[in-house]
Design an enzyme around this catalytic site. Structure first.
Site, PDB file in Angstrom:
ATOM      1  N   GLU A 100       0.828  -1.202   0.000  1.00 43.38           N
ATOM      2  CA  GLU A 100       0.000   0.000   0.000  1.00 43.38           C
ATOM      3  C   GLU A 100       0.870   1.263   0.000  1.00 43.38           C
ATOM      4  O   GLU A 100       1.517   1.572   0.993  1.00 43.38           O
ATOM      5  CB  GLU A 100      -0.894  -0.030   1.242  1.00 43.38           C
ATOM      6  N   ASP A 160      -1.131  -1.697   5.750  1.00 41.79           N
ATOM      7  CA  ASP A 160      -1.069  -1.198   7.115  1.00 41.79           C
ATOM      8  C   ASP A 160      -2.025  -1.992   8.000  1.00 41.79           C
ATOM      9  O   ASP A 160      -3.091  -2.438   7.551  1.00 41.79           O
ATOM     10  CB  ASP A 160      -1.451   0.285   7.174  1.00 41.79           C
ATOM     11  N   ASP A 195      -4.255  -1.225   9.997  1.00 42.51           N
ATOM     12  CA  ASP A 195      -5.325  -0.365  10.486  1.00 42.51           C
ATOM     13  C   ASP A 195      -6.544  -0.528   9.590  1.00 42.51           C
ATOM     14  O   ASP A 195      -6.568  -1.368   8.683  1.00 42.51           O
ATOM     15  CB  ASP A 195      -4.864   1.099  10.540  1.00 42.51           C
ATOM     16  N   ASP A 209      -7.859   1.381   7.222  1.00 49.13           N
ATOM     17  CA  ASP A 209      -7.628   1.648   5.801  1.00 49.13           C
ATOM     18  C   ASP A 209      -6.904   0.475   5.146  1.00 49.13           C
ATOM     19  O   ASP A 209      -7.217   0.080   4.009  1.00 49.13           O
ATOM     20  CB  ASP A 209      -6.806   2.937   5.628  1.00 49.13           C
TER      21      ASP A 209
END
Length: 635
Positions: A424, A497, A499, A501
């Protein structure tokens, strides 16, 4: 070399092999392996039903969510002493690998438990197990801790009826998380209720104070209707085609054509789900193709210049296949694939004539199905033409037509030892490029969130630059033009990541691979990396890595009371030093990878339609139904 002697040879005895290598017996210690413990005990209870000794099954998920009880009204596990081993049959069965009554057909005509290891494996991997047996008018009880008997078997008072109840609590020393998922249990038991129409199943969910009675006398015909409805698929015709033969090996199949672009077949052997198919499922697939081809030839249906493939014929089929075999040959203890060679022809011999008769007796519905097959063939041809724009010419041209932002392997030319990390963003891509082993690891950074490819044609997906780059880098083509033999990497690893997102982007990528390159998942080539979200440093030389908030709390709880941990939360992969990323996420020796698997293509299809499809009401309903499972919602 001189130091390697007989003293170095270890012999694992009793249940020790199970605790040392649990993946050999249950497939892994993730959530799937955890629930497999429950399925093993449930299968034993179902075996009693299959052989006419029981008609009720009760599964209870206790209030803590980490322990379960499974009870049946069968004969009860024998409690008398074994003449050779001088211990009760109950203790022998629960503490000894390859001990049981299913190695011959003297006690069980049909059975899913063939290896005599299921119950003992569950015992070995449980912190606590209690077996209660009602037999001969008395109740008997024995407790175990991590597979070891606690005292002897005790004899209780007089009771009515017979049966066995197994209580167990999985061992947190084996499983990172021991929390059962009530919905997973309920869905599995509901599946069983369709396969065994006469079995009354009760699921008691003490975590919610709910009680569910599951009984489906309509069997697999109703099961197909349920799967079609839950998958939000539109039936081509309301009729479910049914084929059954009861004598000898019982074979039953039910299927229905829909307007979906996916083929979804669920198969069972002696009531056990064979998620990876096998010879029986191959027989059903070939039978459908042969019957349709026979209809086309007999009625001289004009195909108007299209070439019809087996995939065209089976596109949109939703089916359930259930066979009962005296001597099933499963691939491994998890029983996910059947290997009996004779089942291919046997299933074909039941399904093909039944479908041929149905097609000939229902000409208007048959014409509708044939028209749908021809449309599928034309769509595949259009997809092939579109995919030619990005198809690689082969492994020999590794650096031709590759995406400019791809940092390819520097020396490895063997696909089976090469890895591609799809990362990403450019910042994270920079860290990954610095931390990777350039010899065999490639990195392809993406820019932001990619296209939601749910319901999108192959041609439109290829117009999206990021997705086209992925297809170019992999070298396989897409859709019907997909060719696994030209895959340039043995592992494709999604590195996002840790998280919300990152999870969102992973979900979008999974949608793309499931809809447009599903064979990568079936061939076990797709993985998700688990980078740490937290660094927990204790003192000068003790460091822990936590993947999420729950993992962080587990680590903190395990530390000494006087410890003063220093906790660092990574904002993203781009903020993580390349060396840290390498040690925790990239190096094969120290990283954690999650393999992407499809347990049920029907359920996976329904999930993607619900969460990423065009109908927002489905997402709203899902959120409302599952809101109680979330501590907080990131909306």
């Amino acid at each position: 070399m001189s130091g390697y002697t007989a003293q170095n040879i270890e012999v694992l005895e009793g249940l020790e092999p199970v605790r040392k290598r649990p993946a050999m017996y249950i497939g892994g210690v993730d959530s799937r392996g955890l629930h497999h413990l429950l399925w093993e005990i449930v299968d034993n209870a179902v075996d009693e039903y299959l052989n006419g000794h029981a008609d009720t099954l009760t599964v209870t998920l206790h209030k803590d969510g980490r322990s379960v009880s499974i009870g049946d009204n069968g004969r009860g596990i024998p409690i008398d002493k074994h003449p050779k081993f001088k211990k009760s049959a109950l203790e022998l069965i629960l503490t000894t690998l390859h001990a049981g009554g299913k190695f011959s057909d003297a006690n069980y005509t049909h059975s899913g438990g063939l290896h005599g290891v299921g119950a003992s494996v569950v015992n070995a991997l449980s912190k606590e197990m209690v077996a209660t047996v009602k037999r001969g008018g008395r109740e008997y009880r024995q407790e175990f801790r991590r597979g070891i008997p606690v005292n002897g078997m005790t004899k209780g008072g007089a009771v009515r009826g017979t049966g066995t109840t197994i209580f167990f609590r999985p061992d947190e020393k084996i499983f990172p998380r021991t929390q059962f998922v009530a919905e997973t249990i309920k869905l599995h038991l509901e599946d069983i209720s369709f396969i065994h129409g006469g079995l009354k199943i009760t699921f008691v969910d003490e975590t919610k104070g709910e009680r569910h009675t599951l009984s489906n006398p309509g069997g697999i015909v109703d099961y197909v209707t349920k799967l079609v409805g839950e998958g939000n698929k539109k039936p081509l015709a309301d009729v479910v085609i049914h084929a059954i033969r009861s004598e000898g090996e019982r074979i039953e199949a039910a299927f229905q054509w829909t307007e979906s672009t996916e083929e979804s077949i669920r198969s069972y052997v002696n009531g056990i789900r064979t998620a990876s198919g096998g010879t029986h499922e191959s027989g059903m697939r070939s039978a459908v193709v042969k019957a349709v081809r026979g209809y086309l030839e007999t009625h001289k249906v004009p195909l108007k210049g299209v070439s019809i493939t087996p995939d065209d014929i089976r596109e949109g089929v939703v089916g359930v296949l259930s066979v009962f075999v005296r001597e099933p040959q499963f691939q491994g203890q998890t029983k996910e694939r059947l290997n009996n060679p004779e089942l291919n022809a046997n299933v074909d011999g039941v399904v093909r004539p039944a479908l041929e008769d149905w097609l000939n007796n229902n000409p208007s519905l048959a014409d509708r199905i044939i028209g749908r097959i021809i449309m599928a063939a034309r769509a595949r041809q259009a997809s092939r033409d579109a995919a030619k724009e990005v198809k690689r010419k082969g492994h020999g041209t590794r650096r031709v037509n590759l995406p400019g932002k791809l940092a390819d392997c520097t020396s490895s030319t063997k696909p089976e030892e090469s890895e591609l990390f799809i990362v990403e963003g450019d910042s994270a891509g920079g860290s990954a490029k610095q931390g990777r082993s350039a010899r065999f690891q490639a990195v392809l950074p993406l820019r932001g969130k990619i296209l939601n490819s749910e319901g999108v044609t192959h041609a439109r997906a290829l117009k999206h630059a990021e997705l086209a780059d992925i297809v170019q880098a992999l070298g396989t083509g897409i859709g019907d033009n997909f060719n696994i033999s030209t895959l340039r990497y043995g592992k494709i690893i999604l590195l996002m990541d840790a998280d919300y997102d990152g999870h969102h982007i992973s979900t979008l990528l999974l949608t793309f691979f499931f809809r447009h390159m599903p064979e990568l998942i079936r061939q076990r080539r797709l993985f998700i990396a688990k980078p740490p979200l937290y660094k927990i440093k204790v003192g000068k030389d003790q460091t822990h890595w936590a993947h999420d908030d729950v993992h962080r709390e587990e680590i903190l709880a395990s530390l000494p009371k006087n410890a003063r941990p220093e906790i660092t939360r990574f904002k993203g992969l781009g903020e993580m030093p390349a060396r840290t990323l390498s040690e925790t996420t990239l190096k094969p020796e120290t990283r954690t990878l999650l393999e992407v698997k499809i347990d049920s293509e029907v359920e996976a299809d329904a999930t993607f339609v619900t969460l990423l499809g065009k109908d927002p009401s489905l997402r709203y309903g899902f959120i409302m139904d599952h809101s109680g499972l979330a501590d907080e919602l990131d909306i």
